[in-house]
Enzyme design. Structure first.
Site, PDB file in Angstrom:
ATOM      1  N   THR A  19       0.826  -1.214   0.000  1.00  0.00           N
ATOM      2  CA  THR A  19       0.000   0.000   0.000  1.00  0.00           C
ATOM      3  C   THR A  19       0.857   1.259   0.000  1.00  0.00           C
ATOM      4  O   THR A  19       2.062   1.205   0.230  1.00  0.00           O
ATOM      5  CB  THR A  19      -0.897   0.023   1.255  1.00  0.00           C
ATOM      6  OG1 THR A  19      -0.055   0.019   2.422  1.00  0.00           O
ATOM      7  CG2 THR A  19      -1.809  -1.180   1.294  1.00  0.00           C
ATOM      8  N   ASP A  20       0.214   2.409  -0.252  1.00  0.00           N
ATOM      9  CA  ASP A  20       0.909   3.687  -0.132  1.00  0.00           C
ATOM     10  C   ASP A  20       0.060   4.660   0.691  1.00  0.00           C
ATOM     11  O   ASP A  20      -1.011   4.295   1.171  1.00  0.00           O
ATOM     12  CB  ASP A  20       1.295   4.257  -1.508  1.00  0.00           C
ATOM     13  CG  ASP A  20       0.092   4.716  -2.326  1.00  0.00           C
ATOM     14  OD1 ASP A  20      -0.999   4.943  -1.768  1.00  0.00           O
ATOM     15  OD2 ASP A  20       0.260   4.875  -3.545  1.00  0.00           O
ATOM     16  N   ALA A  21       0.568   5.877   0.829  1.00  0.00           N
ATOM     17  CA  ALA A  21      -0.080   6.835   1.717  1.00  0.00           C
ATOM     18  C   ALA A  21      -1.466   7.264   1.235  1.00  0.00           C
ATOM     19  O   ALA A  21      -2.194   7.929   1.963  1.00  0.00           O
ATOM     20  CB  ALA A  21       0.814   8.065   1.908  1.00  0.00           C
ATOM     21  N   GLY A  22      -1.823   6.883   0.005  1.00  0.00           N
ATOM     22  CA  GLY A  22      -3.190   7.122  -0.458  1.00  0.00           C
ATOM     23  C   GLY A  22      -4.164   6.122   0.142  1.00  0.00           C
ATOM     24  O   GLY A  22      -5.371   6.216  -0.079  1.00  0.00           O
ATOM     25  N   GLY A  23      -3.636   5.145   0.894  1.00  0.00           N
ATOM     26  CA  GLY A  23      -4.483   4.146   1.537  1.00  0.00           C
ATOM     27  C   GLY A  23      -4.811   2.977   0.626  1.00  0.00           C
ATOM     28  O   GLY A  23      -5.588   2.091   0.985  1.00  0.00           O
TER      29      GLY A  23
END
Lengths: 147, 147, 147, 147
Positions: free
Chosen positions: A22-26
């Site tokens: 995952t990334d910080a965009g969820g």
């Protein structure tokens, strides 16, 4: 996807989404679907008796990716259960194209249709591992893939 | 960190946080600090004239990580500007230990002290690239590191 | 690893090595064992009924890694079949420590002992997801872990 | 690549190849070029005054990748110095397309032409960060991009 490909020829591989994906965009970082696609291709080849490390040690060659065209429709999230498909669409002397999808499994019922998250076509070519020069796919591999 | 290490011996390398580094918690995925540490070690070695690919092609050996002890104090976020440090703390015939930190640069003023995000010690050993068996670090590398 | 931990308490999770996991040394990139460890921890928690996304959405908190101490003994290669273990070694109000191993499955016989590739201890703490401030692990989670 | 795009509009960002970027084939893992492309897009946006974390915190929206078409011509190796380009080719109310290349810098002379390793087009759309539903790119961002 080509309408001539029949369901029985479609290879499925389950993938679970972990924090690493995952990334910080969820959501799953889009480049990571290429990893999921590759896991499914690797397991599809393994199911045909083709192990890539043994292949390289035996033949001195390996597959490399030469083109990836991917469309992202919906995003997967942490803990999602995915199905990744692989389906050979074109086989040539020195390369092949595989159509792939990532599907989201329904949480509620296994009979609900899975939702398409992304799909794409991946073209891989055969190269000499030392020089990285394109070469013909070994005959015994071609024969397995043609079936 | 050892009090005997002087500031001038500390190597610094800037790292920017991109989407690829973060996870769904909105912060840098902790395993990725090991990548940041390695970028700083690689650039520190390069600054000493040691290129790892050339080294391997020339000597048939390479460094591999044998131990990592890392403490995570605070989290970095997307777009943060980091400083990653590397400082040789122990040099032995077949391995060395490097102390490393990741620091958050202040957005507001370059004179503000950077904030410590994580630190750790990384031990790397020299191995024969073909057999992966431990071996002595080549003499010319040792001499450069001893200075 | 502590001799007081019994075999039945050891959680096992299979992991296959793909191209994405390897580096130019021909072996698994050492930082990726932290990913393997996390997959096993996630599946161990899931086996106890603890889903991390649901946990975060419900409680507003999440686990973050605060310390990792890992020793690398031998390297895994492409196509290797691994077993990753997780075993709770210490449970405190705001954190817990999990001992983990990566083992190489024998290719030849399932009765041969698996070979230890790397092991380590991972300490994770509970934080408020918005502020990242340390907090006490929710009671219902603690109760599940204490059993 | 479109002939109407002029050289001065091409953004360049240097990227160095580290161990983390490579795979057991001895070359950069193909999915990682998407990371290199994103670093260059991020720095191009930053050079225009657009910071993605601040944007999200301020507007509640973010860019997500909706399509990637990439061709891989030659492989990069450990320690290679790369140049990654980004060039806006199409701007629409809710999405934009960026043409990108990865070039290998010549080791011998800075006047030698860089070699094309891979190129592709990346389409990114604007979404509401909470719902992930497509939305119009904020006016102030559009105005900056139109110049």
């Amino acid at each position: 996807m080509s309408g001539t490909v029949q369901a029985k020829q479609m290879f499925h591989w389950p993938v679970r989404v972990y924090w690493e994906d995952t990334d910080a965009g969820g959501i799953v970082f889009y480049a990571n679907y290429l990893k999921f696609f590759e896991r499914a291709r690797t397991e599809w080849l393994r199911s045909l008796g083709i192990g890539q490390r043994r292949l390289r040690e035996g033949s001195g060659g390996m597959f490399v990716v030469v083109q990836t065209d991917v469309r992202y429709h919906r995003a997967a999230r942490l803990d999602d259960a995915l199905q990744v498909t692989a389906c050979l669409s074109e086989l040539r002397p020195a390369s092949m194209t595989i159509l792939q999808q990532t599907l989201l499994e329904s949480e509620h019922t296994s009979t609900a249709p899975a939702e398409l998250l992304c799909d794409g076509s991946i073209r891989i070519g055969w190269v000499d591992a030392a020089t990285l020069k394109p070469a013909k796919i070994p005959k015994n591999i071609l024969e397995v893939l043609e079936q």
